[in-house]
Motif scaffolding. Structure first.
Motif, PDB file in Angstrom:
ATOM      1  N   THR A   1       0.835  -1.205   0.000  1.00  0.00           N
ATOM      2  CA  THR A   1       0.000   0.000   0.000  1.00  0.00           C
ATOM      3  C   THR A   1       0.865   1.248   0.000  1.00  0.00           C
ATOM      4  OG1 THR A   1      -1.758  -1.155   1.188  1.00  0.00           O
ATOM      5  CG2 THR A   1      -1.810   1.253   1.235  1.00  0.00           C
ATOM      6  N   ILE A   2       1.891   1.255   0.832  1.00  0.00           N
ATOM      7  CA  ILE A   2       2.804   2.400   0.889  1.00  0.00           C
ATOM      8  C   ILE A   2       3.586   2.536  -0.414  1.00  0.00           C
ATOM      9  CG2 ILE A   2       4.809   3.375   2.085  1.00  0.00           C
ATOM     10  CD1 ILE A   2       3.814   1.881   4.591  1.00  0.00           C
ATOM     11  N   ASN A   3       3.894   1.416  -1.049  1.00  0.00           N
ATOM     12  CA  ASN A   3       4.645   1.457  -2.306  1.00  0.00           C
ATOM     13  C   ASN A   3       3.894   2.177  -3.422  1.00  0.00           C
ATOM     14  OD1 ASN A   3       6.687   0.050  -1.081  1.00  0.00           O
ATOM     15  ND2 ASN A   3       6.212  -1.914  -2.049  1.00  0.00           N
ATOM     16  N   GLN A   4       2.582   2.345  -3.267  1.00  0.00           N
ATOM     17  CA  GLN A   4       1.802   3.079  -4.258  1.00  0.00           C
ATOM     18  C   GLN A   4       2.202   4.553  -4.308  1.00  0.00           C
ATOM     19  OE1 GLN A   4      -0.257   1.391  -6.278  1.00  0.00           O
ATOM     20  NE2 GLN A   4       0.330  -0.446  -5.124  1.00  0.00           N
ATOM     21  N   GLN A   5       2.948   4.993  -3.297  1.00  0.00           N
ATOM     22  CA  GLN A   5       3.395   6.382  -3.239  1.00  0.00           C
ATOM     23  C   GLN A   5       4.700   6.619  -3.995  1.00  0.00           C
ATOM     24  OE1 GLN A   5       1.343   8.659  -1.855  1.00  0.00           O
ATOM     25  NE2 GLN A   5       0.006   6.874  -1.608  1.00  0.00           N
ATOM     26  N   GLN A   6       5.222   5.582  -4.605  1.00  0.00           N
ATOM     27  CA  GLN A   6       6.482   5.727  -5.343  1.00  0.00           C
ATOM     28  C   GLN A   6       6.367   6.799  -6.417  1.00  0.00           C
ATOM     29  OE1 GLN A   6       7.987   2.100  -6.963  1.00  0.00           O
ATOM     30  NE2 GLN A   6       9.722   3.052  -7.977  1.00  0.00           N
ATOM     31  N   GLY A   7       7.334   7.705  -6.450  1.00  0.00           N
ATOM     32  CA  GLY A   7       7.361   8.774  -7.430  1.00  0.00           C
ATOM     33  C   GLY A   7       6.613  10.025  -7.015  1.00  0.00           C
ATOM     34  N   ARG A   8       5.876   9.948  -5.913  1.00  0.00           N
ATOM     35  CA  ARG A   8       5.165  11.133  -5.430  1.00  0.00           C
ATOM     36  C   ARG A   8       6.064  11.897  -4.466  1.00  0.00           C
ATOM     37  NH1 ARG A   8      -0.932   9.941  -3.835  1.00  0.00           N
ATOM     38  NH2 ARG A   8      -0.910  12.207  -3.970  1.00  0.00           N
ATOM     39  N   SER A   9       5.556  12.993  -3.922  1.00  0.00           N
ATOM     40  CA  SER A   9       6.383  13.814  -3.046  1.00  0.00           C
ATOM     41  C   SER A   9       6.684  13.070  -1.749  1.00  0.00           C
ATOM     42  CB  SER A   9       5.679  15.136  -2.727  1.00  0.00           C
ATOM     43  OG  SER A   9       4.591  14.925  -1.850  1.00  0.00           O
TER      44      SER A   9
ATOM     45  N   HIS B   1       4.110  13.896   1.095  1.00  0.00           N
ATOM     46  CA  HIS B   1       2.823  13.188   1.066  1.00  0.00           C
ATOM     47  C   HIS B   1       3.003  11.725   1.438  1.00  0.00           C
ATOM     48  CE1 HIS B   1      -1.337  12.425  -0.070  1.00  0.00           C
ATOM     49  NE2 HIS B   1      -0.902  11.330  -0.667  1.00  0.00           N
ATOM     50  N   ALA B   2       4.017  11.090   0.884  1.00  0.00           N
ATOM     51  CA  ALA B   2       4.264   9.678   1.191  1.00  0.00           C
ATOM     52  C   ALA B   2       4.511   9.473   2.681  1.00  0.00           C
ATOM     53  CB  ALA B   2       5.459   9.174   0.381  1.00  0.00           C
ATOM     54  N   SER B   3       5.211  10.406   3.304  1.00  0.00           N
ATOM     55  CA  SER B   3       5.475  10.310   4.740  1.00  0.00           C
ATOM     56  C   SER B   3       4.188  10.426   5.547  1.00  0.00           C
ATOM     57  CB  SER B   3       6.458  11.400   5.171  1.00  0.00           C
ATOM     58  OG  SER B   3       7.707  11.242   4.539  1.00  0.00           O
ATOM     59  N   HIS B   4       3.274  11.290   5.091  1.00  0.00           N
ATOM     60  CA  HIS B   4       1.975  11.424   5.765  1.00  0.00           C
ATOM     61  C   HIS B   4       1.167  10.127   5.661  1.00  0.00           C
ATOM     62  CE1 HIS B   4       2.349  15.503   6.978  1.00  0.00           C
ATOM     63  NE2 HIS B   4       2.354  16.018   5.766  1.00  0.00           N
ATOM     64  N   VAL B   5       1.251   9.473   4.502  1.00  0.00           N
ATOM     65  CA  VAL B   5       0.541   8.203   4.315  1.00  0.00           C
ATOM     66  C   VAL B   5       1.119   7.143   5.255  1.00  0.00           C
ATOM     67  CG1 VAL B   5       0.028   6.320   2.709  1.00  0.00           C
ATOM     68  CG2 VAL B   5      -0.078   8.701   1.929  1.00  0.00           C
TER      69      VAL B   5
ATOM     70  N   LEU C   1       9.496   3.751   3.339  1.00  0.00           N
ATOM     71  CA  LEU C   1       9.039   4.604   2.237  1.00  0.00           C
ATOM     72  C   LEU C   1       9.667   4.134   0.931  1.00  0.00           C
ATOM     73  CD1 LEU C   1       9.231   8.277   3.569  1.00  0.00           C
ATOM     74  CD2 LEU C   1       7.166   7.009   2.989  1.00  0.00           C
ATOM     75  N   PRO C   2       8.916   4.176  -0.168  1.00  0.00           N
ATOM     76  CA  PRO C   2       9.510   3.887  -1.477  1.00  0.00           C
ATOM     77  C   PRO C   2      10.295   5.105  -1.951  1.00  0.00           C
ATOM     78  CG  PRO C   2       7.239   4.529  -1.752  1.00  0.00           C
ATOM     79  CD  PRO C   2       7.485   4.484  -0.266  1.00  0.00           C
ATOM     80  N   LYS C   3      10.867   5.033  -3.137  1.00  0.00           N
ATOM     81  CA  LYS C   3      11.594   6.163  -3.696  1.00  0.00           C
ATOM     82  C   LYS C   3      10.612   7.262  -4.035  1.00  0.00           C
ATOM     83  CE  LYS C   3      14.989   7.407  -7.233  1.00  0.00           C
ATOM     84  NZ  LYS C   3      15.768   6.933  -8.400  1.00  0.00           N
ATOM     85  N   THR C   4      10.853   8.454  -3.497  1.00  0.00           N
ATOM     86  CA  THR C   4       9.935   9.574  -3.688  1.00  0.00           C
ATOM     87  C   THR C   4      10.679  10.784  -4.247  1.00  0.00           C
ATOM     88  OG1 THR C   4      10.299  10.272  -1.393  1.00  0.00           O
ATOM     89  CG2 THR C   4       8.405   8.838  -1.823  1.00  0.00           C
ATOM     90  N   LYS C   5       9.899  11.807  -4.591  1.00  0.00           N
ATOM     91  CA  LYS C   5      10.486  13.058  -5.061  1.00  0.00           C
ATOM     92  C   LYS C   5      10.792  13.961  -3.880  1.00  0.00           C
ATOM     93  CE  LYS C   5       8.075  13.075  -9.514  1.00  0.00           C
ATOM     94  NZ  LYS C   5       7.116  13.804 -10.383  1.00  0.00           N
TER      95      LYS C   5
END
Length: 375
Positions: free
Chosen positions: A115-123, A126-130, A157-161
């Motif tokens: 579920t958290i991996n869906q945040q890959q490539g996002r800021s 935001h990913a940290s809040h999720v 966390l996945p790789k984010t921007k």
């Protein structure tokens, strides 16, 4: 109606609501209402529902049902309305679509990580809040005995921007400008895009802040976060003068001349100055219209398949203004002033996000310079 037992009388909160809590089988419930009689009635109804088994949460409860209960019991009334809305948004858009139908007892660490991996490539913000929301919600479920605490351990966390905001895409710009033609919030969004204002800085704007003779907008006040009061900007850098670009000059001038309210941007229903809550509603309404123009699937007036990125926020338009300054060749120190940044490092973090146009301009300049050296 007898008053519920409590060590202290219910207090009237800053939001004008009375709030009280009670425990049922070791679990805390928070209730709020406009009047004390309503509060006592709601508490009795809630207790009766619990006694009758109408509100049941156990290991077989779905993730979606648990998150609804978690929001109501542990987040609502425990912080500002803005924070609560952020939690609701994350639950509805970033968690429930992926694991909402699963039972708590079937949930594994693998499911949460995916579920958290869906945040890959996002800021990263935001990913940290999720990730934080998932940890909070399911840790509370573990404390209540609905799942094993090991489920939330070692989540990553996945790789984010880098950063919390991004510039808009060309397609988003097109959709924004098309939506602005038909939506009441169109000029508000375009003001952020073309003048780089923080959303809070748009709230107190008056016609007097615009000097159309010299083409300048004066910024010297802003809506205070969480207070719904107008004050000076957070830092002295926020006090600045911004050139009004030709692309929006006539529209702003006409709006100021037609303005019959103390502030330029007002709530559509009552003509009052905007609050954080009303800005939130305005943006959601604008974004929904964008989504429909983009081809979102709608069923019974609800968008069931969105076409607009969830991380598109008003701040993305402000970020885009800064990258537009870069593409236009505006020196970084001047951009820092226009943006109202206190530290040039903040401006530099945006300027280093080279756009395709900036890269192409650089290539042309380099080729021109190198060619001149061969002659």
């Amino acid at each position: 109606m007898p008053r519920p037992k409590s060590t202290q009388p219910p207090a009237l909160g800053k939001d004008g609501l009375y709030r009280d809590t009670f425990y049922y089988k070791g679990k805390q419930y928070s209730i709020k209402a406009k009047t004390l009689p309503d509060l006592y009635a709601k508490i009795q109804i809630k207790k009766q529902q619990l006694e009758n088994g109408e509100i049941v949460v156990n290991k077989n409860t779905t993730v979606k049902r648990w998150l609804e209960e978690w929001l109501e019991t542990y987040r609502k009334g425990h912080g500002g309305d803005k924070n609560y809305r952020n939690y609701v948004s994350i639950v509805n858009h970033d968690i429930v679509p992926y694991i909402g139908v699963m039972r708590l007892c079937d949930l594994t660490q693998y499911d949460l990580q995916r579920t958290i991996n869906q945040q890959q490539g996002r800021s990263k913000s935001h990913a940290s809040h999720v990730l934080n929301t998932i940890r909070q919600a399911f840790r509370r479920a573990a404390i209540n005995g609905y799942l094993d605490l090991i489920v939330i351990e070692n989540l990553e966390l996945p790789k984010t921007k880098k950063g919390s905001h991004r510039e808009i895409t060309e397609e988003e710009r097109r959709l924004t400008l098309e939506t602005a033609k038909i939506h009441p919030g169109g000029l508000w969004v375009k003001t952020i895009l073309y003048l780089g204002l923080r959303p809070q800085e748009t709230v107190p704007l008056t016609p007097d802040d615009f000097d159309f003779k010299n083409g300048i907008l004066h910024i010297n006040k802003a809506l205070k976060s969480g207070a719904n009061k107008i004050g000076v900007p957070k830092t002295t850098a926020g006090i600045r003068e911004i050139p009004i670009p030709d692309i929006i000059y006539d529209e702003l001038k006409a709006a100021c001349e037609a303005c019959k309210t103390p502030t330029l941007f007002t709530q559509q229903t009552n003509d009052r100055r905007h609050t954080e809550a009303s800005l939130y509603c305005l943006w959601n309404s604008f974004k929904r219209q964008m989504d429909i123009l983009a081809g979102a699937k709608v069923y019974r007036n609800q968008i069931i398949e969105s076409k607009i990125a969830e991380d598109l926020t008003p701040y993305c338009y402000r970020h885009t203004y800064c990258t537009d300054l870069q593409d236009a060749g505006v020196p970084i120190n001047v951009a820092k002033y226009f943006m109202g940044h206190d530290d040039i490092k903040v401006t530099a973090s945006i300027y280093t996000h080279h756009s395709k146009k900036a890269s192409e301009d650089a290539r042309v300049l380099i080729n021109r310079h190198q060619s001149s050296k061969t002659k």
